[in-house]
Design a protein around this motif. Structure first.
Motif, mmCIF file in Angstrom:
data_model
loop_
_atom_site.group_PDB
_atom_site.id
_atom_site.type_symbol
_atom_site.label_atom_id
_atom_site.label_comp_id
_atom_site.label_asym_id
_atom_site.label_seq_id
_atom_site.Cartn_x
_atom_site.Cartn_y
_atom_site.Cartn_z
ATOM 1 N N CYS A 72 11.818 18.426 30.310
ATOM 2 C CA CYS A 72 12.953 17.556 29.957
ATOM 3 C C CYS A 72 12.795 16.795 28.650
ATOM 4 O O CYS A 72 13.742 16.727 27.857
ATOM 5 N N ASN A 76 15.578 17.935 25.951
ATOM 6 C CA ASN A 76 16.559 16.877 25.709
ATOM 7 C C ASN A 76 16.276 16.137 24.406
ATOM 8 O O ASN A 76 17.202 15.650 23.743
ATOM 9 N N CYS A 95 15.526 8.580 34.517
ATOM 10 C CA CYS A 95 16.111 8.989 35.793
ATOM 11 C C CYS A 95 15.036 9.176 36.861
ATOM 12 O O CYS A 95 13.929 9.629 36.569
ATOM 13 N N HIS A 108 12.248 11.482 34.825
ATOM 14 C CA HIS A 108 13.144 12.426 34.164
ATOM 15 C C HIS A 108 13.913 11.726 33.042
ATOM 16 O O HIS A 108 14.240 10.547 33.143
ATOM 17 N N ALA A 110 17.355 11.891 30.530
ATOM 18 C CA ALA A 110 18.666 12.469 30.249
ATOM 19 C C ALA A 110 19.293 11.682 29.099
ATOM 20 O O ALA A 110 18.699 10.727 28.576
ATOM 21 N N LEU A 121 27.352 12.108 30.434
ATOM 22 C CA LEU A 121 25.973 12.463 30.754
ATOM 23 C C LEU A 121 25.721 13.885 30.266
ATOM 24 O O LEU A 121 26.426 14.820 30.651
ATOM 25 N N CYS A 122 24.709 14.040 29.418
ATOM 26 C CA CYS A 122 24.303 15.352 28.914
ATOM 27 C C CYS A 122 22.843 15.578 29.305
ATOM 28 O O CYS A 122 22.016 14.681 29.142
ATOM 29 N N ASP A 123 22.532 16.775 29.771
ATOM 30 C CA ASP A 123 21.181 17.034 30.251
ATOM 31 C C ASP A 123 20.922 18.536 30.222
ATOM 32 O O ASP A 123 21.573 19.299 30.935
ATOM 33 N N PHE A 126 16.955 19.566 33.361
ATOM 34 C CA PHE A 126 16.686 19.430 34.791
ATOM 35 C C PHE A 126 16.612 20.839 35.366
ATOM 36 O O PHE A 126 17.606 21.547 35.441
ATOM 37 N N GLY A 130 20.757 21.711 37.680
ATOM 38 C CA GLY A 130 21.124 20.814 36.607
ATOM 39 C C GLY A 130 22.525 21.096 36.101
ATOM 40 O O GLY A 130 23.114 22.152 36.346
#
Length: 255
Positions: A72, A76, A95, A108, A110, A121-123, A126, A130
Motif C-alpha cells: 500500500c 498509493n 486505516c 493501511h 489510503a 477515497l482513492c486506494d 488494498f 479493494g
C-alpha cells in the motif's frame, strides 16, 4: 508527495493510460483503474527478507522503471505523486484493516483526493476486495464498480468504514478517520509490515492484480481467479512460479 525521478508521462505509460490526464474525477478514475490492472499489489521484497523502502525515488525506480509492484505505501505513494503532478489536492489517511479476526493497528494507507469539488477515497493498495475506482467520501448507499459492490459508511462524520459485498454478504474492509497524516507517519507501520514475524506480509506470499472481469490473487502457492463472481483456484508449484509472475502479473521472473 514528490520524487526527483518521477515523470508523469512515464508513469502513465507504465499503467497504459492513453487518455488525456486532467485534474478531475473522470481522469483520476481512469488512472486508478489502469494502475490497478497494470501494477500488481505484491510483497515479494518482504518475502525475500527486505525492508520496503519509503524513499520516494526508490518507489519510482521499483514500480515505474523496473516494472514491479508493491504494497500500500508504495503503490498509493506512487498514485499520490501522479495526483501532485496533475495538480490534484489530496491527503493521506491511516486505516485500520478489518479483515482479521482480532483488532489491528492502523497500518493501511489510503488517499482522500479533492475532485470536482468533493472528497473521494482513492486506494490502489488494498490487496483483497479493494476499490476499483474512487468512491465519494460523503456518498450514500451502495456503489457498483464493475462486478463489485462497495459502501462507505459514517455514523458521525468522523470515522468511516469501507465495506464490500463478498459472496453475498457485507464484509468490512477497513476504517479510517480524517486525522491529518504525513508520509513520515507511515514509517513505523511499514517497518512493522516488513519485519514483524506475525504480519500477513512476512508469513505469506501475496500477489494480486485487478482485471476487467475481477481479480487474480496468488496467496502462497494457491492461485485464485475471480471472474464475474465465479472463483476458480489451482495450486502453483515453485517451478511454475517465475512464468506465472511474468504472464499473469506482468512481473519479471527475477522478481
Amino acid at each position: 508527495m514528490k520524487a526527483g525521478n518521477f515523470e508523469l508521462p512515464r508513469y502513465l505509460d507504465r499503467i497504459a493510460y492513453r487518455d488525456e490526464a486532467r485534474p478531475d474525477l473522470a481522469s483520476v478514475t481512469g488512472i486508478m483503474r489502469q494502475h490497478l490492472r497494470a501494477v500488481p499489489f505484491e510483497n515479494l521484497d518482504v518475502q525475500a527478507g527486505k525492508i520496503v523502502s519509503l524513499v520516494p525515488e526508490d518507489i519510482v525506480e521499483k514500480i515505474v522503471h523496473r516494472r514491479r509492484g508493491g504494497y500500500c505505501y508504495e503503490v498509493n505513494g506512487l498514485l499520490a505523486m501522479a495526483l501532485a503532478a496533475l495538480g490534484v489536492e489530496y491527503r493521506f489517511v491511516g486505516c485500520r484493516p478489518m479483515t482479521y479476526s482480532a483488532r489491528r493497528p492502523r497500518t493501511h494507507m489510503a488517499i482522500l483526493a479533492r475532485l470536482d469539488g468533493e472528497e473521494w477515497l482513492c486506494d490502489v493498495g488494498f490487496g483483497s476486495y479493494g476499490l476499483r475506482a474512487p468512491i465519494r467520501l460523503n456518498g450514500t448507499g451502495a456503489v457498483e464498480q464493475d462486478d463489485d459492490v462497495f459502501e462507505l459508511l459514517s455514523q458521525d462524520g468522523r470515522e468511516y468504514v469501507l465495506r464490500a459485498r463478498v459472496e453475498g454478504d457485507w464484509a468490512n474492509q477497513y476504517c479510517f478517520d480524517l486525522a491529518h497524516h504525513e508520509w513520515v507517519d507511515f514509517m513505523p507501520a511499514n517497518w512493522l509490515n516488513s519485519t514483524h514475524p506475525e504480519t500477513l506480509f512476512t508469513r505469506h506470499r501475496i500477489v494480486m492484480r485487478q482485471t476487467p472481469e475481477g481479480r487474480v490473487i496468488l496467496f502462497d502457492n494457491r492461485l485464485k481467479t475471480i471472474a464475474h463472481g465465479t472463483t476458480t483456484t489451482r495450486h502453483v508449484t515453485e517451478d511454475e512460479l517465475p512464468a506465472l509472475l511474468a504472464e499473469t502479473f506482468g512481473l519479471e521472473p527475477t522478481a
